[in-house]
Design an enzyme around this catalytic site. Structure first.
Site, PDB file in Angstrom:
ATOM      1  N   TRP A  17      19.824  41.356 -30.520  1.00  0.00           N
ATOM      2  CA  TRP A  17      18.807  41.093 -31.546  1.00  0.00           C
ATOM      3  C   TRP A  17      19.195  39.914 -32.426  1.00  0.00           C
ATOM      4  CZ3 TRP A  17      14.048  42.258 -31.133  1.00  0.00           C
ATOM      5  CH2 TRP A  17      13.670  43.394 -30.424  1.00  0.00           C
ATOM      6  N   GLU A  68      12.473  30.791 -22.279  1.00  0.00           N
ATOM      7  CA  GLU A  68      12.819  29.931 -23.416  1.00  0.00           C
ATOM      8  C   GLU A  68      14.203  30.299 -23.954  1.00  0.00           C
ATOM      9  OE1 GLU A  68      12.766  26.800 -25.484  1.00  0.00           O
ATOM     10  OE2 GLU A  68      10.881  27.207 -24.443  1.00  0.00           O
ATOM     11  N   LYS A  94      19.933  20.444 -18.186  1.00  0.00           N
ATOM     12  CA  LYS A  94      18.991  20.685 -19.277  1.00  0.00           C
ATOM     13  C   LYS A  94      17.557  20.420 -18.837  1.00  0.00           C
ATOM     14  CE  LYS A  94      20.602  19.580 -23.490  1.00  0.00           C
ATOM     15  NZ  LYS A  94      21.259  18.793 -24.564  1.00  0.00           N
TER      16      LYS A  94
END
Length: 125
Positions: A17, A68, A94
């Protein structure tokens, strides 16, 4: 150096989290995808889509958000390893990770169009 291991399940969830909240606070693209997801969820609620449509939308939304997060993790590790210097392999890693997010977002947009199109046609007529 000995790698850190979470001592228990609660600690593991806390770390997870922390990563998600960190992405929300620090990653512009994650916030953009999250905002789009919220709009889609509101549209689904307003248009009263079916349970099956909800399943596809939730899968699409979470796929984009997960990709993402993976992209951000890859970029962070590459930056840590390479530092400030330019490296062609780092750029490749990347770029590929960003491409994965883009393809996932494109697939999710197509899923959204397929789901919402009939509802919007009925709504407009």
């Amino acid at each position: 150096m000995k790698p850190y291991k979470n001592p228990n399940l609660r600690s593991a969830f806390k770390v997870a989290w922390t990563g998600i909240w960190g992405a929300i606070r620090q990653e512009r693209n994650f916030r953009i995808h999250l905002s789009a997801a919220l709009l889609v969820l509101v549209a689904g609620w307003l248009l009263k889509i079916t349970a099956q449509d909800w399943l596809w939308l939730i899968l699409a939304i979470f796929s984009v958000l997960i990709m993402e997060l993976v992209n951000t993790a890859i970029e962070t590790v590459v930056d840590l390893v390479v530092g400030d210097k330019y490296d062609l392999q780092a750029k490749k890693a990347k770029d590929i990770a960003a491409g994965a997010v883009t393809l996932t977002a494109l697939a999710s947009a197509i899923i959204g169009l397929i789901i919402f199109w009939p509802y919007l046609e009925n709504f407009l007529h």
